[in-house]
Design a protein around this motif. Sequence first.
Motif, PDB file in Angstrom:
ATOM      1  N   ALA A 173      27.543  39.469  36.826  1.00 52.48           N
ATOM      2  CA  ALA A 173      28.974  39.670  37.057  1.00 52.48           C
ATOM      3  C   ALA A 173      29.468  39.133  38.403  1.00 52.48           C
ATOM      4  CB  ALA A 173      29.314  41.151  36.916  1.00 52.48           C
ATOM      5  N   PRO A 174      28.805  39.424  39.535  1.00 53.86           N
ATOM      6  CA  PRO A 174      29.334  38.904  40.796  1.00 53.86           C
ATOM      7  C   PRO A 174      29.424  37.382  40.829  1.00 53.86           C
ATOM      8  CG  PRO A 174      27.775  40.671  41.205  1.00 53.86           C
ATOM      9  CD  PRO A 174      27.659  40.334  39.744  1.00 53.86           C
ATOM     10  N   GLU A 175      28.454  36.710  40.197  1.00 52.55           N
ATOM     11  CA  GLU A 175      28.501  35.247  40.190  1.00 52.55           C
ATOM     12  C   GLU A 175      29.610  34.738  39.284  1.00 52.55           C
ATOM     13  OE1 GLU A 175      24.775  33.081  40.117  1.00 52.55           O
ATOM     14  OE2 GLU A 175      23.699  34.947  40.456  1.00 52.55           O
ATOM     15  N   ALA A 176      29.877  35.453  38.193  1.00 54.33           N
ATOM     16  CA  ALA A 176      30.982  35.056  37.323  1.00 54.33           C
ATOM     17  C   ALA A 176      32.310  35.180  38.064  1.00 54.33           C
ATOM     18  CB  ALA A 176      30.994  35.906  36.062  1.00 54.33           C
ATOM     19  N   LEU A 177      32.465  36.255  38.823  1.00 50.13           N
ATOM     20  CA  LEU A 177      33.689  36.423  39.590  1.00 50.13           C
ATOM     21  C   LEU A 177      33.802  35.376  40.694  1.00 50.13           C
ATOM     22  CD1 LEU A 177      33.858  40.309  40.028  1.00 50.13           C
ATOM     23  CD2 LEU A 177      34.972  38.907  38.292  1.00 50.13           C
ATOM     24  N   GLN A 178      32.698  35.080  41.329  1.00 50.56           N
ATOM     25  CA  GLN A 178      32.725  34.186  42.484  1.00 50.56           C
ATOM     26  C   GLN A 178      32.848  32.724  42.091  1.00 50.56           C
ATOM     27  OE1 GLN A 178      29.337  34.613  45.066  1.00 50.56           O
ATOM     28  NE2 GLN A 178      30.247  33.387  46.694  1.00 50.56           N
ATOM     29  N   HIS A 179      32.150  32.318  41.024  1.00 52.79           N
ATOM     30  CA  HIS A 179      32.031  30.891  40.727  1.00 52.79           C
ATOM     31  C   HIS A 179      32.712  30.442  39.435  1.00 52.79           C
ATOM     32  CE1 HIS A 179      29.283  30.775  44.023  1.00 52.79           C
ATOM     33  NE2 HIS A 179      28.327  31.453  43.395  1.00 52.79           N
ATOM     34  N   LEU A 180      33.004  31.363  38.523  1.00 53.99           N
ATOM     35  CA  LEU A 180      33.522  30.963  37.213  1.00 53.99           C
ATOM     36  C   LEU A 180      35.030  31.130  37.100  1.00 53.99           C
ATOM     37  CD1 LEU A 180      32.319  30.049  34.376  1.00 53.99           C
ATOM     38  CD2 LEU A 180      32.719  32.428  33.700  1.00 53.99           C
ATOM     39  N   LEU A 181      35.554  32.249  37.568  1.00 56.21           N
ATOM     40  CA  LEU A 181      36.976  32.547  37.397  1.00 56.21           C
ATOM     41  C   LEU A 181      37.794  32.034  38.575  1.00 56.21           C
ATOM     42  CD1 LEU A 181      36.597  36.169  36.040  1.00 56.21           C
ATOM     43  CD2 LEU A 181      37.518  34.221  34.777  1.00 56.21           C
ATOM     44  N   PRO A 182      38.913  31.392  38.291  1.00 56.48           N
ATOM     45  CA  PRO A 182      39.767  30.914  39.390  1.00 56.48           C
ATOM     46  C   PRO A 182      40.379  32.090  40.166  1.00 56.48           C
ATOM     47  CG  PRO A 182      40.347  29.859  37.300  1.00 56.48           C
ATOM     48  CD  PRO A 182      39.433  30.999  36.976  1.00 56.48           C
ATOM     49  N   GLU A 183      40.809  31.806  41.359  1.00 62.73           N
ATOM     50  CA  GLU A 183      41.502  32.823  42.150  1.00 62.73           C
ATOM     51  C   GLU A 183      42.776  33.256  41.428  1.00 62.73           C
ATOM     52  OE1 GLU A 183      43.476  33.472  46.601  1.00 62.73           O
ATOM     53  OE2 GLU A 183      42.224  31.712  46.189  1.00 62.73           O
ATOM     54  N   ALA A 184      43.043  34.558  41.462  1.00 61.84           N
ATOM     55  CA  ALA A 184      44.261  35.138  40.887  1.00 61.84           C
ATOM     56  C   ALA A 184      44.442  34.766  39.413  1.00 61.84           C
ATOM     57  CB  ALA A 184      45.486  34.708  41.696  1.00 61.84           C
ATOM     58  N   SER A 185      43.346  34.821  38.644  1.00 65.02           N
ATOM     59  CA  SER A 185      43.415  34.464  37.228  1.00 65.02           C
ATOM     60  C   SER A 185      43.403  35.670  36.302  1.00 65.02           C
ATOM     61  CB  SER A 185      42.251  33.544  36.856  1.00 65.02           C
ATOM     62  OG  SER A 185      41.002  34.160  37.114  1.00 65.02           O
ATOM     63  N   LEU A 186      42.987  36.838  36.803  1.00 74.05           N
ATOM     64  CA  LEU A 186      42.858  38.023  35.957  1.00 74.05           C
ATOM     65  C   LEU A 186      44.055  38.961  36.115  1.00 74.05           C
ATOM     66  CD1 LEU A 186      39.138  39.140  36.385  1.00 74.05           C
ATOM     67  CD2 LEU A 186      40.147  37.892  34.462  1.00 74.05           C
ATOM     68  N   ASP A 187      44.519  39.473  34.981  1.00 75.60           N
ATOM     69  CA  ASP A 187      45.521  40.531  35.006  1.00 75.60           C
ATOM     70  C   ASP A 187      44.863  41.901  35.122  1.00 75.60           C
ATOM     71  OD1 ASP A 187      48.431  39.343  34.094  1.00 75.60           O
ATOM     72  OD2 ASP A 187      46.762  38.163  33.299  1.00 75.60           O
ATOM     73  N   GLU A 188      43.675  42.042  34.514  1.00 74.78           N
ATOM     74  CA  GLU A 188      42.933  43.291  34.611  1.00 74.78           C
ATOM     75  C   GLU A 188      41.440  43.002  34.652  1.00 74.78           C
ATOM     76  OE1 GLU A 188      43.842  46.441  31.913  1.00 74.78           O
ATOM     77  OE2 GLU A 188      46.015  46.079  31.963  1.00 74.78           O
ATOM     78  N   LEU A 189      40.709  43.892  35.320  1.00 73.50           N
ATOM     79  CA  LEU A 189      39.256  43.839  35.360  1.00 73.50           C
ATOM     80  C   LEU A 189      38.739  45.227  35.002  1.00 73.50           C
ATOM     81  CD1 LEU A 189      36.661  42.255  36.043  1.00 73.50           C
ATOM     82  CD2 LEU A 189      36.916  43.039  38.404  1.00 73.50           C
ATOM     83  N   TRP A 190      37.876  45.290  33.989  1.00 70.86           N
ATOM     84  CA  TRP A 190      37.346  46.574  33.520  1.00 70.86           C
ATOM     85  C   TRP A 190      35.873  46.704  33.896  1.00 70.86           C
ATOM     86  CZ3 TRP A 190      39.258  46.374  27.714  1.00 70.86           C
ATOM     87  CH2 TRP A 190      40.670  46.405  27.704  1.00 70.86           C
ATOM     88  N   VAL A 191      35.520  47.881  34.408  1.00 68.95           N
ATOM     89  CA  VAL A 191      34.128  48.211  34.715  1.00 68.95           C
ATOM     90  C   VAL A 191      33.865  49.595  34.115  1.00 68.95           C
ATOM     91  CG1 VAL A 191      32.371  48.420  36.499  1.00 68.95           C
ATOM     92  CG2 VAL A 191      34.343  46.928  36.889  1.00 68.95           C
TER      93      VAL A 191
END
Length: 221
Positions: free
Chosen positions: A103-121
Amino acid sequence: MTDGQERAWADLAGHYLLEAPRDAAATSIRPGSTIDPHGVYGREAALIAEIGSGQGHAIVHAASTRPDDDFLAIEVFRAGLARTMLDADRAGARNLRLIEANAPEALQHLLPEASLDELWVFFPDPWHKTKHYKRRLVTAEFAALAATTLKDGGMMRLATDWEEYARWMREALDAAPDFERAFDGDWADRFDGRFVTAFERKGARVGREIRDLTYRRRNRS
């Protein structure tokens, strides 16, 4: 994986699975592998990601009942992803994609900045032994990564059946400068969009209380 999961992987990965260049490990993401969500989903829509989606019960339910939104499941266990694909296909949830990744690598390297409306954990591993606390997902470092990928005003929703970890997460996110509480009192109300999974029902049967947290991403200056 079971034979059914193997078939699901072979038949359905072409639509559901996001392939990403790997770094050192099989579930790592190579830096610079950022996706274009609009290109992936073929439209502009709200994007919701779930970290640790397990067998996909929550996110498949959400995707199948919210066809106007797009969903991304982030999970390291291939069998769970295969089950998610199978259930998504049966439910006709074509607005869902999956990534086999830490998960941390997906957030850091896969998703663009300010691309998510919600994040669920939902129900992350509590790593309840003191010597394993360093393995916990929700930390100050995780909060910083989440803040990068969430839009201004975007929501991070969390739930756990482990009280000590709930307090740990609350402490970490209360201290995160990019987030503010979106709830009053000690705990947030149960998120209506969180499907009641077999895991949650099992915890309730043995007396474990579910605690929710909801945080809003502060506006960037």
